[in-house]
Design a protein around this motif. Structure first.
Motif, PDB file in Angstrom:
ATOM      1  N   GLY A   1     -98.533  -2.594 -30.159  1.00  0.00           N
ATOM      2  CA  GLY A   1     -98.985  -3.457 -29.080  1.00  0.00           C
ATOM      3  C   GLY A   1     -98.853  -2.866 -27.698  1.00  0.00           C
ATOM      4  N   VAL A   2     -97.758  -2.166 -27.410  1.00  0.00           N
ATOM      5  CA  VAL A   2     -97.483  -1.748 -26.035  1.00  0.00           C
ATOM      6  C   VAL A   2     -97.464  -0.234 -25.941  1.00  0.00           C
ATOM      7  N   SER A   3     -97.628   0.243 -24.708  1.00  0.00           N
ATOM      8  CA  SER A   3     -97.521   1.673 -24.401  1.00  0.00           C
ATOM      9  C   SER A   3     -96.793   1.786 -23.070  1.00  0.00           C
ATOM     10  N   ASP A   4     -97.272   2.639 -22.195  1.00  0.00           N
ATOM     11  CA  ASP A   4     -96.616   2.766 -20.888  1.00  0.00           C
ATOM     12  C   ASP A   4     -96.660   1.447 -20.141  1.00  0.00           C
ATOM     13  N   ASP A   5     -95.511   1.120 -19.508  1.00  0.00           N
ATOM     14  CA  ASP A   5     -95.373  -0.139 -18.754  1.00  0.00           C
ATOM     15  C   ASP A   5     -95.705  -1.344 -19.633  1.00  0.00           C
ATOM     16  N   GLY A   6     -95.311  -1.296 -20.908  1.00  0.00           N
ATOM     17  CA  GLY A   6     -95.540  -2.406 -21.828  1.00  0.00           C
ATOM     18  C   GLY A   6     -94.560  -3.540 -21.569  1.00  0.00           C
TER      19      GLY A   6
ATOM     20  N   ASP B   1     -96.900  -9.752 -26.616  1.00  0.00           N
ATOM     21  CA  ASP B   1     -96.985  -8.452 -25.943  1.00  0.00           C
ATOM     22  C   ASP B   1     -98.266  -8.402 -25.117  1.00  0.00           C
ATOM     23  N   ASN B   2     -98.376  -7.374 -24.306  1.00  0.00           N
ATOM     24  CA  ASN B   2     -99.554  -7.215 -23.438  1.00  0.00           C
ATOM     25  C   ASN B   2    -100.389  -6.016 -23.847  1.00  0.00           C
ATOM     26  N   GLY B   3    -100.407  -5.736 -25.159  1.00  0.00           N
ATOM     27  CA  GLY B   3    -101.094  -4.561 -25.653  1.00  0.00           C
ATOM     28  C   GLY B   3    -102.593  -4.752 -25.806  1.00  0.00           C
ATOM     29  N   ALA B   4    -103.174  -3.895 -26.671  1.00  0.00           N
ATOM     30  CA  ALA B   4    -104.633  -3.870 -26.832  1.00  0.00           C
ATOM     31  C   ALA B   4    -105.158  -5.025 -27.651  1.00  0.00           C
ATOM     32  N   GLY B   5    -104.298  -5.737 -28.396  1.00  0.00           N
ATOM     33  CA  GLY B   5    -104.744  -6.859 -29.195  1.00  0.00           C
ATOM     34  C   GLY B   5    -105.362  -6.411 -30.509  1.00  0.00           C
ATOM     35  N   MET B   6    -105.936  -7.352 -31.246  1.00  0.00           N
ATOM     36  CA  MET B   6    -106.528  -7.061 -32.548  1.00  0.00           C
ATOM     37  C   MET B   6    -107.684  -8.020 -32.802  1.00  0.00           C
ATOM     38  N   SER B   7    -108.491  -7.672 -33.802  1.00  0.00           N
ATOM     39  CA  SER B   7    -109.657  -8.487 -34.131  1.00  0.00           C
ATOM     40  C   SER B   7    -109.272  -9.664 -35.012  1.00  0.00           C
TER      41      SER B   7
ATOM     42  N   ARG C   1     -94.581 -22.558 -40.403  1.00  0.00           N
ATOM     43  CA  ARG C   1     -95.933 -22.181 -39.963  1.00  0.00           C
ATOM     44  C   ARG C   1     -95.880 -20.834 -39.240  1.00  0.00           C
ATOM     45  N   LEU C   2     -96.831 -19.959 -39.576  1.00  0.00           N
ATOM     46  CA  LEU C   2     -96.963 -18.651 -38.942  1.00  0.00           C
ATOM     47  C   LEU C   2     -98.377 -18.537 -38.399  1.00  0.00           C
ATOM     48  N   GLU C   3     -98.497 -18.293 -37.089  1.00  0.00           N
ATOM     49  CA  GLU C   3     -99.796 -18.201 -36.447  1.00  0.00           C
ATOM     50  C   GLU C   3     -99.848 -16.952 -35.569  1.00  0.00           C
ATOM     51  N   ILE C   4    -101.050 -16.369 -35.453  1.00  0.00           N
ATOM     52  CA  ILE C   4    -101.253 -15.179 -34.611  1.00  0.00           C
ATOM     53  C   ILE C   4    -102.453 -15.436 -33.718  1.00  0.00           C
ATOM     54  N   GLU C   5    -102.284 -15.208 -32.432  1.00  0.00           N
ATOM     55  CA  GLU C   5    -103.376 -15.311 -31.464  1.00  0.00           C
ATOM     56  C   GLU C   5    -103.522 -13.964 -30.766  1.00  0.00           C
ATOM     57  N   SER C   6    -104.756 -13.454 -30.709  1.00  0.00           N
ATOM     58  CA  SER C   6    -104.969 -12.152 -30.093  1.00  0.00           C
ATOM     59  C   SER C   6    -106.425 -12.031 -29.703  1.00  0.00           C
ATOM     60  N   GLY C   7    -106.700 -10.997 -28.959  1.00  0.00           N
ATOM     61  CA  GLY C   7    -108.051 -10.687 -28.536  1.00  0.00           C
ATOM     62  C   GLY C   7    -108.076  -9.304 -27.931  1.00  0.00           C
ATOM     63  N   HIS C   8    -109.253  -8.760 -27.786  1.00  0.00           N
ATOM     64  CA  HIS C   8    -109.385  -7.406 -27.256  1.00  0.00           C
ATOM     65  C   HIS C   8    -108.852  -7.332 -25.821  1.00  0.00           C
ATOM     66  N   ASP C   9    -107.889  -6.419 -25.610  1.00  0.00           N
ATOM     67  CA  ASP C   9    -107.257  -6.208 -24.289  1.00  0.00           C
ATOM     68  C   ASP C   9    -106.573  -7.477 -23.771  1.00  0.00           C
TER      69      ASP C   9
END
Length: 577
Positions: free
Chosen positions: A481-486, A505-511, A551-559
């Motif tokens: 999820g994270v890299s520099d300044d993550g 996290d503030n990473g790239a996200g996922m589809s 319950r397990l939930e995941i929310e994400s999106g590109h960037d």
């Protein structure tokens, strides 16, 4: 003695049972209905009338309580009585104008905040004058002529009467309360507002309803009547008995039902007896139609049951015989129905073989699991590993290697927690401490900077938790999820009886496709997404401890980063499993 018993077949029994089950209830109902119809209809009508009457009583009580509340605001304490007293004591014209405007302003605020209030004024019975009215008053204003519904030392309630508001011509309720003004005999008079009682006392809105309402005061006198020919106002209600507990009965050609308020006044519903007969006739027609429908449905289901049960049962026996190879006889209790006896024999034979096979497979799986555990114990000796790391820790301390000492000490604590015994209980506090040790190792290991914010509700620290549940989620966020300044956020909150855990996290996200694989794919292909191993472990441990309660939930999106949310029962589930 020589006659052999021949069991009745299932086909004949099912026809006989259906004939008996259909005819017996209706024959019994045919006799009982003539004796029970009156009581059934009476109870139905009485319960309906009583329920509607209670709703009418509640509406009226709320209306009067609102009048009482507003009168208390204006007459007892507060600013207005004091302002009126000052107005009566001063002779200065300017001050009287100021006080008069201030009183009117206060009354406007009260009237605006209570839309169900209509006419409001202050009445001086000694002179018959009114003051501070919010609407034009119809003259002559004579509240002593009104029908009293309930009277108490501090307040009097008047039954429905024509409003003294000259701009409307409706029936209203009203109340009068003495104002706390020294040296003057002043009363506050308040009416209900426009259309306040339209749903209760407007016959034009109840054209299909033959019932009419009466209001009785504390002594059983009729304060208001919608049927003045039979129940005139200002007379005693004929069926009223202050010492009787009965709230319903018959008088003349009317059925009456009464509900009494907490203040002592009552509301009575009267209904012509011919309405009861109409209801009885309507019920008889409905019962007749229902009987015909039930008979048709019963005949249809009798035919359908024979077609759907008897024939498939014969086919089912043939299918079972094709699966069973052994026909060895066994002594068992029979049902005395030939078809069921034969099917029962086949099922028991098949079940015995299936359970034998299941027991054999279970023994093999148990032996395989024992071998896997034994193999793992030989591969990893936790005590040897802990002691070795402890030795490295002291060597680093003796040689002044503080960085190595810190790494080894954190690794030793993390391994001690993660390799703990199966039966040991863990808490959220333990999970947070182990997570901090893990993050300390990762911050030393990686050459890029990342921040971690851990926000935990103090009340949640002592709650039970499955072991090793936070680290996989944070590890996935760190690796993928994270890299520099993550940035990684871990939040744990206790809401009602649920423990809410969030890892963001503030990473790239996922589809969306990747998220679906993480949440639902148990195959080895899920490892290709990178997060599959840790997430699959979290799903399995939640299923083992909480079942369907977690319950397990995941929310994400590109960037847009990724957020993993867990919702667990605060009770801890089956953490001893």
């Amino acid at each position: 003695m020589g006659i052999r018993f021949r069991p009745v077949t299932f086909k004949k029994r099912i026809i006989l049972i259906f004939l008996v089950s259909i005819l017996t209830p209706f024959v019994c109902l045919g006799f009982l209905s003539f004796y029970t119809i009156d009581s059934i209809i009476d109870n139905k009508v009485e319960s309906t009338i009583q329920g509607r009457l209670k709703q009418d009583l509640l509406t009226l009580e709320n209306t009067l309580n609102n009048l009482n509340h507003v009168s208390q605001q204006l007459a007892i304490g507060g600013r207005i009585p004091a302002l009126i007293e000052r107005l009566h004591q001063t002779d200065q014209p300017y001050e009287r104008v100021e006080l008069f405007n201030e009183i009117k302003s206060e009354l406007n605020v009260i009237t605006f905040s209570n839309p169900n209030i209509g006419l409001l004024l202050f009445y001086y019975p000694d002179t018959g004058a009114v003051q501070f009215e919010n609407f034009r008053v119809r003259t002559p204003f004579a509240p002593e002529r009104l029908s009293i519904m309930a009277s108490y030392p501090e307040i009097t309630y008047y039954g429905p009467h024509r409003s003294y508001n000259d701009s409307i011509n409706q029936y209203v309720f009203s109340t009068m309360r003495q104002v706390n003004v020294a040296g003057r005999n002043v009363y506050l008079y308040i009416e209900t507002g426009r259309n306040a009682l339209e749903t209760l006392f407007a016959p034009q809105n109840r054209k299909s309803d033959s019932r009419r309402l009466l209001i009785l005061d504390n002594d059983g006198m009729i304060a208001f009547s919608e049927n003045r020919e039979v129940f005139p106002e200002s007379t005693r209600f004929p069926a009223y008995d202050a010492e009787s507990l009965s709230d319903s009965g018959y008088y003349g050609n009317f059925f009456w039902s009464k509900e009494t308020s907490n203040q002592g006044w009552s509301i009575v519903s009267i209904l012509p007896q011919n309405e009861l007969n109409l209801e009885r006739n309507r019920w008889l027609w409905q019962f007749t139609g229902f009987t015909v429908v039930v008979l048709l449905i019963a005949v249809f289901f009798a035919w359908l049951l024979r077609k759907m049960v008897y024939k498939p049962l014969d086919k089912f026996n043939k299918e079972i015989k094709s699966l069973i190879l052994s026909h060895a006889p066994e002594e068992t209790e029979l049902t005395r129905i030939p078809e069921f006896d034969y099917t029962l024999y086949q099922i028991r034979s098949m079940k015995r073989k299936i359970w034998n096979l299941y027991e054999e497979i279970e023994q093999k799986e148990r032996r395989r699991a024992d071998l896997e555990v034994e193999k793992l114990l030989y591969q990893i000796n936790p005590h040897f590993l802990m002691n070795t790391l402890d030795t490295v820790h002291w060597l680093a301390v003796m040689n002044g290697q503080k960085e190595i000492d810190r790494v080894v000490l954190s690794l030793n604590k993390l391994l001690y927690y993660n390799l703990g015994k199966k039966g040991e209980t863990s808490t959220i506090g333990d999970e947070i401490q182990a997570l901090k040790e893990y993050l300390q190792l990762q911050q030393i290991r990686y050459d890029f900077r990342f921040d971690v914010d851990i926000d935990v509700d103090e009340l949640a620290l002592s709650l039970p938790s499955p072991r090793f549940i936070l680290q996989p989620l944070v590890e996935n966020a760190l690796y993928h999820g994270v890299s520099d300044d993550g940035y990684i956020y871990v939040g744990i909150r206790l809401r009602d009886d649920r423990l809410e855990i969030e890892v963001r996290d503030n990473g790239a996200g996922m589809s969306r496709e990747t998220i679906d694989k993480l949440l639902h794919d148990d195959a080895n292909e899920s490892e290709k997404v990178g997060m599959g191993i840790g997430m699959r472990y979290v799903r399995r441990i939640l299923k083992a401890h909480y079942g369907d309660k977690a319950r397990l939930e995941i929310e994400s999106g590109h960037d847009r980063g990724t957020t993993v949310m867990l919702s667990l029962p605060a009770s801890g589930g089956d953490l001893d499993a």
